[in-house]
Scaffold this motif. Structure first.
Motif, mmCIF file in Angstrom:
data_model
loop_
_atom_site.group_PDB
_atom_site.id
_atom_site.type_symbol
_atom_site.label_atom_id
_atom_site.label_comp_id
_atom_site.label_asym_id
_atom_site.label_seq_id
_atom_site.Cartn_x
_atom_site.Cartn_y
_atom_site.Cartn_z
ATOM 1 N N GLU A 21 45.779 45.817 -17.050
ATOM 2 C CA GLU A 21 44.647 45.931 -16.134
ATOM 3 C C GLU A 21 45.053 46.697 -14.869
ATOM 4 O OE1 GLU A 21 41.407 43.213 -13.686
ATOM 5 O OE2 GLU A 21 43.171 42.237 -14.566
ATOM 6 N N ILE A 29 38.949 43.385 -15.146
ATOM 7 C CA ILE A 29 38.389 42.151 -15.695
ATOM 8 C C ILE A 29 37.579 41.453 -14.601
ATOM 9 C CG2 ILE A 29 38.957 39.933 -16.782
ATOM 10 C CD1 ILE A 29 39.799 42.449 -18.427
ATOM 11 N N ARG A 37 40.438 35.467 -13.531
ATOM 12 C CA ARG A 37 39.915 36.404 -14.521
ATOM 13 C C ARG A 37 39.195 35.634 -15.623
ATOM 14 N NH1 ARG A 37 44.816 38.227 -12.787
ATOM 15 N NH2 ARG A 37 44.988 40.430 -12.250
ATOM 16 N N TYR A 39 37.753 36.576 -19.365
ATOM 17 C CA TYR A 39 37.763 37.612 -20.396
ATOM 18 C C TYR A 39 36.582 37.448 -21.333
ATOM 19 C CZ TYR A 39 42.441 38.610 -18.729
ATOM 20 O OH TYR A 39 43.496 38.957 -17.946
ATOM 21 N N ASP A 43 36.387 42.625 -23.242
ATOM 22 C CA ASP A 43 37.730 42.688 -22.654
ATOM 23 C C ASP A 43 38.795 42.441 -23.718
ATOM 24 O OD1 ASP A 43 36.566 42.998 -20.084
ATOM 25 O OD2 ASP A 43 36.460 40.807 -19.849
ATOM 26 N N TRP A 46 39.390 45.452 -25.773
ATOM 27 C CA TRP A 46 40.245 46.410 -25.068
ATOM 28 C C TRP A 46 41.710 46.017 -25.177
ATOM 29 C CZ3 TRP A 46 39.707 51.151 -23.322
ATOM 30 C CH2 TRP A 46 38.419 51.652 -23.103
#
Length: 139
Positions: A21, A29, A37, A39, A43, A46
């Protein structure tokens, strides 16, 4: 899902996911009201893509370029697709070379005992060994 869970899901460390990140391998995020964070499936996709491509030898720079394009908006799809196509072509070339090397190793293993025996009897010497680059290593 939090950072620890996301990292464990893909066999990564939380440091690696945060690094991805921080340098832009994955888009930023979103965070909850406490700054943690959170997710999403997007995400996680990714992270999975980044992990898979890194294990295949794709450079961090290419991943950053791909992720950066996704955040620009506009008409970036063709540029992203071209990055993926370039990486696929590179990996295909590496796979072909690795397959040739695997075949050579298998050939050497399969013929090793016979080869050593011929050296021991004098049938093969340093002057009359086979030229490996001319041998078909496929079975």
């Amino acid at each position: 899902m939090n950072s620890k869970e996301a990292a464990e899901m893909f066999g990564l460390t939380t440091d690696t996911v945060r690094y991805y990140e921080r340098v832009g391998v994955i888009p930023p995020i979103k965070r909850d009201k406490n700054g943690y964070r959170v997710y999403t499936t997007r995400d996680l996709n990714w992270i999975y893509l980044a992990k898979s491509l890194r294990h295949a030898g794709v450079s961090i720079e290419s991943l950053i370029e791909f992720a950066t394009l996704s955040q620009l908006g506009g008409n970036v799809e063709q540029a992203q697709k071209q990055i993926l196509q370039d990486q696929l072509q590179e990996i295909t070339g590496k796979l072909e070379e690795m397959t040739k090397t695997r075949d050579l190793l298998q050939y050497k293993i399969d013929t090793y005992d016979e080869h050593i025996a011929k050296f021991k009897t004098g049938e093969v010497t340093s002057d009359n060994v086979e030229e490996l680059w001319k041998v078909n290593h496929k079975k």
